[in-house]
Design a protein around this motif. Structure first.
Motif, PDB file in Angstrom:
ATOM      1  N   VAL A  49     -75.953 117.003  -5.812  1.00 53.12           N
ATOM      2  CA  VAL A  49     -76.860 116.380  -4.887  1.00 53.12           C
ATOM      3  C   VAL A  49     -76.433 116.578  -3.436  1.00 53.12           C
ATOM      4  CG1 VAL A  49     -77.816 114.152  -4.167  1.00 53.12           C
ATOM      5  CG2 VAL A  49     -77.630 114.613  -6.619  1.00 53.12           C
TER       6      VAL A  49
ATOM      7  N   SER B  51     -81.990 106.788   0.104  1.00 51.88           N
ATOM      8  CA  SER B  51     -81.032 106.561  -0.782  1.00 51.88           C
ATOM      9  C   SER B  51     -80.031 105.574  -0.315  1.00 51.88           C
ATOM     10  CB  SER B  51     -80.417 107.843  -1.414  1.00 51.88           C
ATOM     11  OG  SER B  51     -81.399 108.543  -2.137  1.00 51.88           O
TER      12      SER B  51
ATOM     13  N   ASN C 116     -82.246 111.874  -6.171  1.00 61.73           N
ATOM     14  CA  ASN C 116     -81.249 112.810  -6.525  1.00 61.73           C
ATOM     15  C   ASN C 116     -81.972 114.224  -7.083  1.00 61.73           C
ATOM     16  OD1 ASN C 116     -79.083 111.273  -5.902  1.00 61.73           O
ATOM     17  ND2 ASN C 116     -78.648 110.701  -7.926  1.00 61.73           N
TER      18      ASN C 116
ATOM     19  N   ASP D  59     -72.300 112.516  -8.079  1.00 58.33           N
ATOM     20  CA  ASP D  59     -73.428 112.399  -8.654  1.00 58.33           C
ATOM     21  C   ASP D  59     -73.960 113.096 -10.134  1.00 58.33           C
ATOM     22  OD1 ASP D  59     -75.037 110.156  -6.844  1.00 58.33           O
ATOM     23  OD2 ASP D  59     -74.381 111.769  -5.296  1.00 58.33           O
TER      24      ASP D  59
ATOM     25  N   GLN E 238     -76.341 117.467  -8.718  1.00 60.70           N
ATOM     26  CA  GLN E 238     -76.681 116.323  -7.879  1.00 60.70           C
ATOM     27  C   GLN E 238     -76.260 116.254  -6.668  1.00 60.70           C
ATOM     28  OE1 GLN E 238     -76.613 112.722  -4.946  1.00 60.70           O
ATOM     29  NE2 GLN E 238     -76.885 113.164  -4.142  1.00 60.70           N
TER      30      GLN E 238
END
Length: 317
Positions: free
Chosen positions: A135, A175, A199, A225, A307
């Motif tokens: 991410v 987020s 993501n 992530d 991610q």
């Protein structure tokens, strides 16, 4: 310093007058250090440009916005039960910079920057390497002067990873705040699915970013992530829509000061000046928002993935 500072409220968070005073005074110290730090980083850029093609990006954002810092402190107090005084004491990214190097010279450029900063009296206090994270890809470091205790954040990117990070800015904003939880109306499972969708969309922009050779030797390797390949497509499309709305909102905020400055300058002007103001207003009002290439969404159940003043993206310290 700031003198008397009242309470602060923003985006659903609040600071008491005393908390706001602590936060504001810490920010003012960073503001006072900005000029000298900017000059130092320009020197680093000039040296690394000659040896490794280094480029200093986003210097206009080298000081975190005061309201952004207030929000960060207030959020930490509510979500993490972290005292505002501790946040103000430990914050590393009020002064922050980004250097980019092409992949082939990236690792050597980072190492040369380390040498240059140590020669200037700074030592790294945090080194987070997220090149394997799906991410967010890059190296985020924090530095502190051995005598003055001044601190700043320095991110290392390639041109492509920096571009992806900036394109993901609105997804990062969604987020990190309460927007996705509010969208889910208290349903934590649904909110998590929305975060998974964000993501996935962020990862799409990193898929073709080249990982620089040798970067694995720098800093602490982190993967923060994981991707959920089964996130529903309608959730992905919803978050894509919310991203576009947030981008339009940010564009509107960026345009507002321009209009305000022009209108202020023409308050005492006659027809021609007013005509120019109206012309600019019309051009800004009809200016299309920047549209990024729409990328094909992965089919659920099939793993296709390995991610963010304007925020510069995640601070990993």
């Amino acid at each position: 310093m700031s003198g008397t500072t009242g309470a602060w409220e923003g985006e659903g968070y609040t600071l008491s007058p005393e908390q706001n005073r602590v936060v504001t005074e810490r920010w003012e110290r960073a503001a006072a250090a900005r000029q000298d730090m900017d000059a130092m980083m320009k020197g680093v850029q000039q040296e690394t440009a000659q040896s490794h093609g280094g480029r200093l990006e986003g210097l206009e954002y080298s000081l975190k916005g005061l309201d952004s810092f207030r929000r960060k402190a207030a959020t930490a107090a509510v979500v993490g039960n972290v005292p505002v005084e501790k946040t103000a004491r430990k914050v590393n990214d009020l002064n922050r910079y980004t250097l980019t190097f092409d992949p082939d010279s990236y690792s050597q450029g980072v190492e040369r920057t380390y040498e240059r900063l140590r020669h200037s009296g700074y030592e790294p206090i945090s080194e987070k390497n997220t090149w394997q994270d799906p991410v967010y890809k890059g190296i985020n470091t924090s530095w502190q002067h051995t005598e003055s205790a001044e601190k700043f954040e320095l991110q290392f990117h390639t041109p492509d990873s920096f571009k992806a990070k900036m394109e993901n800015h609105e997804l990062y904003e969604l987020s990190r705040g309460n927007a996705l939880a509010d969208l889910a109306e208290g349903n934590e499972e649904l909110a998590q699915s929305y975060r998974d969708a964000a993501n996935q969309l962020q990862n799409e922009r990193y898929k073709n970013v080249e990982v620089p050779p040798g970067q694995e030797k720098i800093g602490e390797q982190l993967v923060r992530d994981k991707l959920n390949p089964r996130v529903p497509l309608d959730h992905v499309e919803l978050i894509r829509q919310k991203e576009a709305e947030k981008r339009a909102e940010n564009l509107g905020h960026a345009q507002a000061p321009v209009l305000g400055q022009v209108e202020q300058a023409t308050l005492q002007a006659d027809g021609p000046g007013q005509a120019k103001t109206n012309d600019l207003r019309n051009r800004l009002a009809t200016r299309p928002a920047v549209e990024l290439p729409r990328q094909k969404t992965a089919t659920p159940g099939i793993e296709q993935f390995p991610q963010q003043s304007r925020s510069r993206g995640p601070s990993l310290g």
